[in-house]
Design a protein around this motif. Structure first.
Motif, mmCIF file in Angstrom:
data_model
loop_
_atom_site.group_PDB
_atom_site.id
_atom_site.type_symbol
_atom_site.label_atom_id
_atom_site.label_comp_id
_atom_site.label_asym_id
_atom_site.label_seq_id
_atom_site.Cartn_x
_atom_site.Cartn_y
_atom_site.Cartn_z
ATOM 1 N N GLU A 1 -19.982 2.834 9.297
ATOM 2 C CA GLU A 1 -20.627 2.750 7.989
ATOM 3 C C GLU A 1 -22.120 3.037 8.101
ATOM 4 O OE1 GLU A 1 -19.622 -1.155 6.645
ATOM 5 O OE2 GLU A 1 -17.601 -0.576 6.017
ATOM 6 N N GLY B 1 -2.998 4.158 -4.192
ATOM 7 C CA GLY B 1 -4.313 4.243 -4.829
ATOM 8 C C GLY B 1 -5.040 2.922 -4.977
ATOM 9 N N GLU B 2 -4.437 1.832 -4.597
ATOM 10 C CA GLU B 2 -5.034 0.505 -4.797
ATOM 11 C C GLU B 2 -6.083 0.208 -3.728
ATOM 12 O OE1 GLU B 2 -4.636 -1.944 -7.101
ATOM 13 O OE2 GLU B 2 -3.416 -0.571 -8.292
ATOM 14 N N SER B 3 -7.349 0.264 -4.102
ATOM 15 C CA SER B 3 -8.414 0.029 -3.127
ATOM 16 C C SER B 3 -8.523 -1.449 -2.758
ATOM 17 C CB SER B 3 -9.742 0.539 -3.662
ATOM 18 O OG SER B 3 -10.061 -0.123 -4.866
ATOM 19 N N LYS B 4 -8.140 -2.349 -3.668
ATOM 20 C CA LYS B 4 -8.191 -3.784 -3.355
ATOM 21 C C LYS B 4 -7.195 -4.128 -2.254
ATOM 22 C CE LYS B 4 -9.686 -5.528 -7.830
ATOM 23 N NZ LYS B 4 -9.340 -6.388 -8.963
ATOM 24 N N VAL C 1 -6.049 -2.087 0.063
ATOM 25 C CA VAL C 1 -6.532 -1.503 1.314
ATOM 26 C C VAL C 1 -7.648 -2.371 1.901
ATOM 27 C CG1 VAL C 1 -7.658 0.514 2.341
ATOM 28 C CG2 VAL C 1 -5.846 0.820 0.656
ATOM 29 N N ALA C 2 -8.556 -2.852 1.051
ATOM 30 C CA ALA C 2 -9.655 -3.700 1.529
ATOM 31 C C ALA C 2 -9.125 -5.001 2.116
ATOM 32 C CB ALA C 2 -10.627 -3.984 0.395
ATOM 33 N N TYR D 1 -6.124 -5.491 3.392
ATOM 34 C CA TYR D 1 -5.422 -5.130 4.618
ATOM 35 C C TYR D 1 -6.409 -4.918 5.769
ATOM 36 C CZ TYR D 1 -2.561 -2.353 7.828
ATOM 37 O OH TYR D 1 -1.915 -1.883 8.929
ATOM 38 N N GLU D 2 -7.489 -4.181 5.485
ATOM 39 C CA GLU D 2 -8.509 -3.952 6.512
ATOM 40 C C GLU D 2 -9.151 -5.266 6.946
ATOM 41 O OE1 GLU D 2 -9.430 -1.091 8.071
ATOM 42 O OE2 GLU D 2 -7.811 -0.049 7.039
ATOM 43 N N ARG E 1 -16.272 -0.577 12.698
ATOM 44 C CA ARG E 1 -16.367 -0.209 11.281
ATOM 45 C C ARG E 1 -17.812 -0.240 10.811
ATOM 46 N NH1 ARG E 1 -16.422 -3.577 7.165
ATOM 47 N NH2 ARG E 1 -15.370 -5.223 8.314
ATOM 48 N N ILE F 1 0.838 -1.204 0.000
ATOM 49 C CA ILE F 1 0.000 0.000 0.000
ATOM 50 C C ILE F 1 0.874 1.254 0.000
ATOM 51 C CG2 ILE F 1 -1.651 1.339 1.393
ATOM 52 C CD1 ILE F 1 -2.857 -1.364 2.267
ATOM 53 N N SER G 1 2.022 1.762 -3.618
ATOM 54 C CA SER G 1 0.954 2.213 -4.527
ATOM 55 C C SER G 1 -0.291 2.529 -3.691
ATOM 56 C CB SER G 1 0.651 1.148 -5.576
ATOM 57 O OG SER G 1 0.307 -0.071 -4.953
#
Length: 113
Positions: A60, A33-36, A38-39, A41-42, A56, A28, A31
């Motif tokens: 939400e 900007g990688e949302s996959k 980050v998801a 990792y979360e 979380r 992360i 790069s």
């Protein structure tokens, strides 16, 4: 609601999840900007600390409630705006201007006495 708790991780499982989370954190950083990434990792952090899942979800749900409230407010404002415009458009018979307060008769004159 179904019970979504996972059984506690054993020592070797926890060590592997921590290693994978560290690897993803490095990716992360390279790069951002990688949302996959980050998801994923979360998701690993949620596995390590189940209380994060509850927090979380609450965040939400609160965010969704705020968005719904603002959408309702915006819709209400839009309909109120339309209603006011409609009054201005249909102010009376065409060609006549609306009378101001000073042009109206007051008191006894209004009733024709």
């Amino acid at each position: 609601m179904a019970d979504l708790r996972t059984p506690p991780l054993q020592g070797w499982q926890r060590a592997n999840v921590v290693a994978a989370a560290n690897c993803l954190r490095e990716q992360i950083a390279k790069s951002p900007g990688e949302s996959k990434l980050v998801a994923a990792y979360e998701g690993l952090l949620d596995l390590l600390d189940p209380a994060r899942v509850v927090a979380r979800r609450q965040r939400e749900q609160a965010q969704a409630a705020r968005q719904a409230a603002s959408a309702i407010r915006a819709e209400r404002r839009q309909t109120e705006r339309r209603r006011n415009d409609r009054r201005r458009i249909h102010a009376g018979p065409p060609g006549q201007e609306r009378r101001s307060g000073g042009d109206r008769r007051s008191g006894r004159d209004r009733r024709g006495r």
